[in-house]
Structures are given as structure tokens and as C-alpha cells.
Design a protein around this motif. Structure first.
Motif, PDB file in Angstrom:
ATOM      1  N   ASP A 254       7.810  -1.092 -18.183  1.00 45.78           N
ATOM      2  CA  ASP A 254       7.223  -0.338 -17.069  1.00 45.78           C
ATOM      3  C   ASP A 254       5.725  -0.106 -17.222  1.00 45.78           C
ATOM      4  O   ASP A 254       4.963  -0.264 -16.286  1.00 45.78           O
ATOM      5  CB  ASP A 254       7.938   1.017 -16.911  1.00 45.78           C
ATOM      6  CG  ASP A 254       9.245   0.884 -16.136  1.00 45.78           C
ATOM      7  OD1 ASP A 254       9.335  -0.015 -15.284  1.00 45.78           O
ATOM      8  OD2 ASP A 254      10.167   1.666 -16.393  1.00 45.78           O
TER       9      ASP A 254
ATOM     10  N   TRP B 268       7.142   9.780 -13.036  1.00 46.32           N
ATOM     11  CA  TRP B 268       7.107   8.503 -13.756  1.00 46.32           C
ATOM     12  C   TRP B 268       6.414   8.580 -15.111  1.00 46.32           C
ATOM     13  O   TRP B 268       6.458   7.629 -15.878  1.00 46.32           O
ATOM     14  CB  TRP B 268       6.396   7.440 -12.906  1.00 46.32           C
ATOM     15  CG  TRP B 268       5.072   7.898 -12.321  1.00 46.32           C
ATOM     16  CD1 TRP B 268       4.886   8.373 -11.062  1.00 46.32           C
ATOM     17  CD2 TRP B 268       3.796   7.963 -12.963  1.00 46.32           C
ATOM     18  NE1 TRP B 268       3.573   8.730 -10.874  1.00 46.32           N
ATOM     19  CE2 TRP B 268       2.877   8.481 -12.034  1.00 46.32           C
ATOM     20  CE3 TRP B 268       3.336   7.632 -14.239  1.00 46.32           C
ATOM     21  CZ2 TRP B 268       1.529   8.684 -12.338  1.00 46.32           C
ATOM     22  CZ3 TRP B 268       1.988   7.835 -14.538  1.00 46.32           C
ATOM     23  CH2 TRP B 268       1.105   8.354 -13.589  1.00 46.32           C
TER      24      TRP B 268
ATOM     25  N   PRO C 298       9.301   9.021 -17.939  1.00 51.17           N
ATOM     26  CA  PRO C 298      10.403   8.850 -16.995  1.00 51.17           C
ATOM     27  C   PRO C 298      11.780   9.071 -17.597  1.00 51.17           C
ATOM     28  O   PRO C 298      12.706   9.477 -16.906  1.00 51.17           O
ATOM     29  CB  PRO C 298      10.249   7.396 -16.521  1.00 51.17           C
ATOM     30  CG  PRO C 298       9.423   6.719 -17.555  1.00 51.17           C
ATOM     31  CD  PRO C 298       8.555   7.761 -18.171  1.00 51.17           C
TER      32      PRO C 298
ATOM     33  N   SER D 189      12.004   8.400 -11.011  1.00 55.92           N
ATOM     34  CA  SER D 189      10.860   7.928 -10.221  1.00 55.92           C
ATOM     35  C   SER D 189      11.004   6.459  -9.826  1.00 55.92           C
ATOM     36  O   SER D 189      11.503   5.633 -10.592  1.00 55.92           O
ATOM     37  CB  SER D 189       9.574   8.116 -11.012  1.00 55.92           C
ATOM     38  OG  SER D 189       8.507   7.522 -10.319  1.00 55.92           O
TER      39      SER D 189
ATOM     40  N   THR E 139       8.774   3.660 -12.093  1.00 55.87           N
ATOM     41  CA  THR E 139       9.158   3.116 -13.401  1.00 55.87           C
ATOM     42  C   THR E 139      10.565   2.533 -13.248  1.00 55.87           C
ATOM     43  O   THR E 139      11.538   3.075 -13.789  1.00 55.87           O
ATOM     44  CB  THR E 139       9.111   4.213 -14.483  1.00 55.87           C
ATOM     45  OG1 THR E 139       9.643   5.427 -13.917  1.00 55.87           O
ATOM     46  CG2 THR E 139       7.723   4.468 -14.980  1.00 55.87           C
TER      47      THR E 139
ATOM     48  N   SER F 231      14.272   3.648 -14.801  1.00 58.04           N
ATOM     49  CA  SER F 231      15.235   4.235 -13.859  1.00 58.04           C
ATOM     50  C   SER F 231      16.522   3.419 -13.875  1.00 58.04           C
ATOM     51  O   SER F 231      17.621   3.980 -13.810  1.00 58.04           O
ATOM     52  CB  SER F 231      14.666   4.259 -12.439  1.00 58.04           C
ATOM     53  OG  SER F 231      13.523   5.060 -12.405  1.00 58.04           O
TER      54      SER F 231
ATOM     55  N   HIS G 135       1.208   2.771 -12.313  1.00 60.55           N
ATOM     56  CA  HIS G 135       1.275   2.072 -11.026  1.00 60.55           C
ATOM     57  C   HIS G 135      -0.084   1.957 -10.344  1.00 60.55           C
ATOM     58  O   HIS G 135      -1.030   2.695 -10.649  1.00 60.55           O
ATOM     59  CB  HIS G 135       2.338   2.675 -10.099  1.00 60.55           C
ATOM     60  CG  HIS G 135       2.073   4.076  -9.653  1.00 60.55           C
ATOM     61  ND1 HIS G 135       1.358   4.370  -8.529  1.00 60.55           N
ATOM     62  CD2 HIS G 135       2.454   5.256 -10.183  1.00 60.55           C
ATOM     63  CE1 HIS G 135       1.306   5.692  -8.388  1.00 60.55           C
ATOM     64  NE2 HIS G 135       1.964   6.246  -9.367  1.00 60.55           N
TER      65      HIS G 135
END
Ligand code: NAD
Length: 457
Positions: A49, A112, A115, A138, A141, A145, A285
Motif C-alpha cells: 500500500d 489509511w 490502516p 480505508s 489502503t 483492507s 495516496h
């Protein structure tokens, strides 16, 4: 689908299964076993991630969660036992108690930046307290998740615990349901939305939010140690830590030395080319990466601040004396950019601190006890550390949470159990003796009350 899931969980809670301590322990143990088994894979997903270094994943995510689980299993019997408190003479004779009861069906929403930790840690409190739970990790990620969803689905029937993946649409759908408790970790902006939705049903909440956490350094400190501890706390997880020092307020006499020491510390931690370092995570992100880039526009850099748009890399950056009105000082930074602002007097400190809402954390580096106590008692904030950073989150005997703009409520260890429980006050009476004074007609009672007043005056 979400509406029927919530109904299933409510029905399951009503069946009373989760009130049984043996049932709770069985599932917490299953979770413990699975998390131990999947630990390496969880670290791999965190790396996928946002290139989170394995050591940081173990130290700040998986081991943290496993410790919470161990604590819960060790203490669940004593936490859930009714607690006797002393009675009052008004009710004599009576026995007075606090019973902890689970709220029912709870919603946990996670961000995130950590996470795994911020999804699982509140879940452990919710389950130890005897609730059913829906977890919403979230959308930023997805690998982490995904593995959370897989592990939870392997262990729990969906009417007990389930994960709903997705973004704002799914969050909004969840928030339109009537939960018995909502535990939210995320931004202050979304926290307000959650609070408003919860208010519609008078649903109690914990809100774990963010803010600009200051770090104050006076002129009595050991500069090398201060610099190393600040660099560690700021750049761990690439600055994406809710309690990371957001900006420094440093006494003007030691600013130059501190900047030199910070540069030295950053080089020691991540080498001369931080992009090559295996120990520095990436920004999780795109949109947050772009926000961070914009924060540096027009700012004076003392060090670092290199970018790579392809890998969402930002190197640790020291920013010189940004204006209070600048973008970098407007909002929580939540990245590896560290503004350094000098102060001359405690009035300067006040000007900065009172410019923002109550922060989640505050750090003070000083050997001057009176100065430290003035700050500790003079300002409101979630929690903090003297002469170090971040460490207050590592002791589960300390409640963790914000105040005002940085949050509502707290958790960790016993405090998690309490947050997810309603404390029911009970007074137990017998049928004898029957003391008549509280009943009308009050004539006799008034006479006695007058005499007692005379006696006690
Ligand atoms: P965020 O508020 O954007 O998202 C958190 C959750 O809310 C996510 O699950 C997301 O899907 C959902 N969400 C987002 N927008 C929504 C909307 N409009 N309506 C309903 N739900 C919505 O937070 P984030 O960007 O994931 O995390 C960063 C923030 O979290 C920072 O401010 C940080 O300080 C804070 N944080 C606080 C703590 C703490 O313990 N106090 C810990 C970690 C992060």
C-alpha cells in the motif's frame, strides 16, 4: 445489503450470545491465532500500500494489536465484573454497583495512515465489551483492507463481525443506519459529518481526530538528543502519524544548532539519498501527495523536500519560518514536512498555540520544570510527552484520545473496554428495614430534619 446486515447483527446481539464471556474469549483467541499466523502477510500488504518498512509495520501495527489482544484476554474477567462502590447514608442500608453492559451493534470507521492498527485496535475493545461490529477500513489502503476482510471473514460469522470495504458512498450508507455506538478515526472534517449523523439517532461516539500538534523546544535542552527524537517521531510512517509533531516552536537562541542537528539526524536515519532508504514509507495516496506538494509552494526550505510523482515519494523537509497564514500552517500537515518557527518569549508560543483548535498532542523539550508545568497546565490538548515524541501511545494504561477539535473520548486497554460499554448504576436494597422518612406526610420528617440541622450547626 448494509441494512439487512445491520439487522442481522442487531438480532444476533439480542440473542445474548456476545454477553457470554466464554464466547467473547473464544473469538478473541481465534483472532489472536489468526493475526499471529498472518503477521508477515499483513506486513506485505502494508508494504504494497505505501512501502511501509517491515520493522515499522511490526512495531506500530501488528505487535501493537497483538498486545491489545493479550491485554484484553488477560483482563476481560476483571473489566467486566460488576464493580462495588461505597453507598451513601441516605440509602442506608444498600449495596451500590456499576455494571458494564455492551452497547449493542457498533460501527468502526478507520483511516489509511495506520490502516491495520486503527481498524483492529478499536475492534478488540468492542468485542471484549460484548458488542457486534461492522468495520469500515480505508479505501486508500486496499491491500491492507483486503487482508483485514479476509481474516475477519475466516473467523467471524457476519452477524457477529463483518467488514464493509469501500469509500465515501459506503461510509454514507453505513452512517445512515442506526448503530448503538460509532467509533470513528479520521479527519476533523469528516468527524463533524459523523457526529452530525450520530446525533440524528442520539448515538454515542468516540471521535479520534487530528490537528496541528506543536513541539516546543526551549534553550535548556540537549540538542543532539532532541533532534534525533523529533526526527524519529516526525518521519516515522513518512510523517503520516496523527500524533506526529506538526511544527516546531524553538527558542531563537538554539534554532540554528537544532536545524544543523536535525539535518544530521535525518541523514543518519535515512542516508544521503532518502529515496533509496528501505526505512522510509511513501505517501499513501495521490490526492494527499498533491496537497503536500502544494504546501511547499513559496516556502523557504532549509533541507530536503524532493519529490517523485511516480512513487509518491517526498523526502524529509525542513521549512523555515512559514507564515501563520500560509498553506502549510493552515491545516494539519500529515507528511514529512517540518516547519521550524523560532520564538522569543512565552507570548510568542501563546500566539501560535491559541491560533488553532486544541491539538491531539503536544511535546515539550526542556530541562526547566517550571516552564514545562506552565505549558502543561496552561494549554488543553489530547496528550503528550516531555523530552520525547509519540511515546504516550505506547502505554495502554494511559487513555489515548483528543479534546475539542482533536476528538471526543479515548481508548486503549481498559479504556477501550469502557468506551464500548455503558456503565449502568445499580443500587440494591432489601425489603427490611423500611425507613419511613422519605414518604409523605412530611411533617415528622421536617421536625427531624430541623433537629438534625440544629445538632450539626
Ligand atoms: P478521513 O476522515 O478522510 O477518512 C476516515 C474514514 O472516513 C474513511 O474510512 C473514509 O472512507 C471515511 N470518509 C471519508 N470521507 C467521508 C465522507 N464525506 N462521509 C463519510 N465518510 C467519509 O481521514 P483519513 O484521510 O483517512 O485520515 C487522516 C486523518 O485521520 C488525519 O486528520 C489524522 O490526524 C486523523 N487520524 C487521527 C487519529 C487519532 O487517533 N486521533 C489516528 C489516525 C489518523
Amino acid at each position: 445489503m448494509i441494512t439487512s446486515l445491520v439487522k442481522k447483527q442487531k438480532d444476533f446481539f439480542s440473542s445474548g450470545s456476545t454477553k457470554d464471556l466464554k464466547f467473547r474469549k473464544t473469538y478473541l483467541k481465534k483472532l489472536q491465532k489468526a493475526l499471529t499466523y498472518y503477521e508477515d502477510q499483513i506486513c506485505d500488504t502494508l508494504y504494497e500500500d505505501f512501502k511501509k518498512p517491515k520493522f515499522e509495520s511490526l512495531a506500530s501495527e501488528t505487535q501493537f494489536v497483538l498486545f491489545e489482544l493479550k491485554e484484553a484476554l488477560k483482563n476481560i474477567d476483571s473489566w467486566s465484573r460488576p464493580k462495588r462502590v461505597s453507598g451513601t447514608w441516605i440509602n442506608f442500608p444498600s449495596s451500590d454497583w456499576i455494571y458494564s453492559e455492551p452497547y449493542g451493534n457498533v460501527l468502526i470507521m478507520a483511516p489509511w495512515n495506520y490502516p491495520f492498527l486503527l481498524s483492529l485496535s478499536p475492534l478488540i475493545g468492542a468485542l471484549a465489551a460484548g458488542n457486534t461490529a461492522i468495520l469500515k477500513p480505508s479505501e486508500f489502503t486496499p491491500a491492507t483492507s483486503g487482508i483485514i476482510t479476509k481474516i475477519i471473514a475466516e473467523i467471524f460469522p457476519e452477524e457477529y463481525v463483518t467488514v464493509i470495504e469501500g469509500g465515501i458512498k459506503e461510509s454514507q450508507e453505513l452512517l445512515s443506519q442506526k448503530f448503538d455506538y460509532i467509533f470513528f478515526t479520521g479527519s476533523t472534517k469528516v468527524g463533524k459529518i459523523v457526529y452530525q449523523k450520530a446525533a440524528e439517532n442520539l448515538t454515542p461516539v468516540t471521535l479520534e481526530l487530528g490537528g496541528k500538534s506543536p513541539c516546543i523546544i526551549d534553550n535548556t535542552v540537549s540538542i543532539p538528543v532532541t533532534a534525533k527524537r523529533i526526527a524519529w517521531g516526525k518521519f516515522l510512517n513518512c510523517g503520516q502519524t496523527c500524533i506526529a509533531p506538526d511544527y516546531l516552536l524553538v527558542h531563537k537562541d538554539v534554532k540554528t544548532k537544532l536545524v544543523e542537528a536535525l539535518i544530521k539526524s535525518i541523514k543518519e536515519l535515512y542516508g544521503n539519498s532518502p529515496q533509496e532508504s528501505p526505512d522510509l514509507a511513501r505517501i499513501a495516496h495521490n490526492s494527499h501527495y498533491n496537497t503536500l506538494k502544494e504546501m511547499l509552494i513559496g516556502e523557504q526550505l532549509l533541507f530536503g523536500g524532493d519529490f517523485n510523482d511516480k512513487t509518491l515519494f517526498i523526502s524529509p523537509a525542513l521549512v523555515d519560518e512559514p507564515d501563520l497564514k500560509s498553506k502549510i500552517m493552515e491545516d494539519e500537515i500529515f507528511g514529512p514536512l517540518l516547519p521550524i518557527i523560532s520564538y522569543d518569549s512565552e507570548e510568542d508560543i501563546k500566539k501560535h498555540l491559541s491560533h488553532y483548535g486544541k491539538p491531539l498532542a503536544l511535546y515539550i523539550f526542556s530541562k526547566n520544570k517550571k516552564f514545562r508545568e506552565r505549558l502543561l497546565n496552561g494549554y488543553s490538548f489530547g496528550g503528550g510527552v516531555i523530552n520525547d515524541t509519540l511515546l504516550h501511545i505506547t502505554n495502554s494504561k494511559l487513555p489515548f484520545g483528543g479534546v475539542g477539535a482533536s476528538g471526543v473520548g479515548h481508548y486503549q486497554g481498559k479504556y477501550s473496554f469502557e468506551s464500548f460499554s455503558h456503565q449502568k448504576s445499580i443500587i440494591k436494597k432489601r425489603f427490611w428495614p423500611e425507613i419511613p422518612f422519605r414518604y409523605a406526610p412530611y411533617k415528622v420528617t421536617e421536625k427531624i430534619a430541623k433537629k438534625l440541622k440544629y445538632l450539626f450547626n
